[in-house]
Write a protein that holds these residues in place. Sequence first.
Motif, mmCIF file in Angstrom:
data_model
loop_
_atom_site.group_PDB
_atom_site.id
_atom_site.type_symbol
_atom_site.label_atom_id
_atom_site.label_comp_id
_atom_site.label_asym_id
_atom_site.label_seq_id
_atom_site.Cartn_x
_atom_site.Cartn_y
_atom_site.Cartn_z
ATOM 1 N N VAL A 123 0.838 -1.194 0.000
ATOM 2 C CA VAL A 123 0.000 0.000 0.000
ATOM 3 C C VAL A 123 0.876 1.249 0.000
ATOM 4 C CG1 VAL A 123 -1.748 1.318 1.271
ATOM 5 C CG2 VAL A 123 -1.916 -1.179 1.135
ATOM 6 N N THR A 171 0.850 4.366 -2.673
ATOM 7 C CA THR A 171 0.596 5.758 -2.276
ATOM 8 C C THR A 171 1.789 6.647 -2.599
ATOM 9 O OG1 THR A 171 1.305 5.276 0.007
ATOM 10 C CG2 THR A 171 -1.053 5.147 -0.477
ATOM 11 N N LEU A 218 -6.437 -4.915 -4.505
ATOM 12 C CA LEU A 218 -5.898 -3.605 -4.141
ATOM 13 C C LEU A 218 -6.957 -2.776 -3.416
ATOM 14 C CD1 LEU A 218 -3.483 -1.665 -4.344
ATOM 15 C CD2 LEU A 218 -4.542 -0.748 -6.429
ATOM 16 N N LEU A 238 -7.188 -3.956 0.097
ATOM 17 C CA LEU A 238 -6.062 -3.484 0.912
ATOM 18 C C LEU A 238 -6.234 -2.015 1.306
ATOM 19 C CD1 LEU A 238 -3.030 -5.125 -0.936
ATOM 20 C CD2 LEU A 238 -3.894 -5.707 1.336
ATOM 21 N N PHE A 239 -6.695 -1.201 0.362
ATOM 22 C CA PHE A 239 -6.886 0.223 0.656
ATOM 23 C C PHE A 239 -7.992 0.415 1.690
ATOM 24 C CE2 PHE A 239 -4.777 3.587 -1.935
ATOM 25 C CZ PHE A 239 -3.750 2.792 -2.428
ATOM 26 N N HIS A 275 -6.444 -0.593 5.127
ATOM 27 C CA HIS A 275 -5.374 0.216 5.705
ATOM 28 C C HIS A 275 -5.619 1.723 5.619
ATOM 29 C CE1 HIS A 275 -2.713 -3.217 6.397
ATOM 30 N NE2 HIS A 275 -3.134 -3.688 5.238
#
Length: 321
Positions: free
Chosen positions: A217, A221, A248, A251-252, A255
């Motif tokens: 992640v 970013t 993805l 995961l975003f 987190h």
Amino acid sequence: MDRHRVVVVGYDDAELLDIACVTTTLDSVRVIDAAIGYDLALATPGGRPITCSSGLVLNGQAALERVRGPIGTLVVSGGLGHTGAADDERLVSHVRRLARESERVASLCTGASVLAAAGLLDGKRATTHWHFASQLAARYEKVDVDPRPIWVQDGNVYTAAGVTSALDLSLSFIEADFGPDMARWVSRAMVTYLHRPGNQAQMSMFTAAPAVDHDLVRKVTDHVSERLDADLSTESLAELARVSPRHLTRLFRTHLRQTPGRYVRQARVTAAAQLLTTTDLPVARVAARCGFASAEALRQAFTREYGIAPSQYRSVSSTSG
């Protein structure tokens, strides 16, 4: 006499500015027109004095346990002592009780923790100071925490980012209670701009999501922040990370509590805000640098995020001289 009763809840380690900002702003109505205004009282546990975060001591004017409705506005202050206040079952139970007897309920800054502990924010959209937003969201999962606006209204419950945003929220109360002319007079008396709308963002680069521990992640970013004008679609970012777009996104959400698309839009608008306030670049150039297809696309995204147009934001916030 047209008086509106306001009870402000304080506790040890409360933020003095939260309390003073709302009470001074509301009391300005009485100063301007003695025939109307607010009856203000600071309610504390046992009616005891409280020691604010700054070390200054405020005397309580009423014992929280003895306060009875009806109440026009119940306000819970924020401060470093908010966790202890939210863990105090007696304090929370009295806030819950008084909320039932109040026309509207509000929290300032981390005072949202107390409202959340009382169940008053369950299923509601709420805000708090950007620094404590993730903490509030993690502890109270039933609350829809939005760290961006300076204040939020959901039904008769209001939450503000705290400190000076308490002034904006107070001005909105004055406008609702006594009309826009009085709100303008108070704005002048307070030597401030006409109050900002609640959906205006907290206007801080620090509202960006903090760095995360997850390597993948963080890689994505970092890529976003370094290449805002590139193709940052979820599919493109997933290819960079060598995972599926669905993974993805998962995961975003885990987190960063938002989708990749939302993260990219926020990063682009935040970067645009910085350029608008620190450079003289035309808005079209700012848009291009930040990955927007046109100045109009930037205007639409910026207005959704900050509540005002880029040109207006630049006029009130610019540091470029």
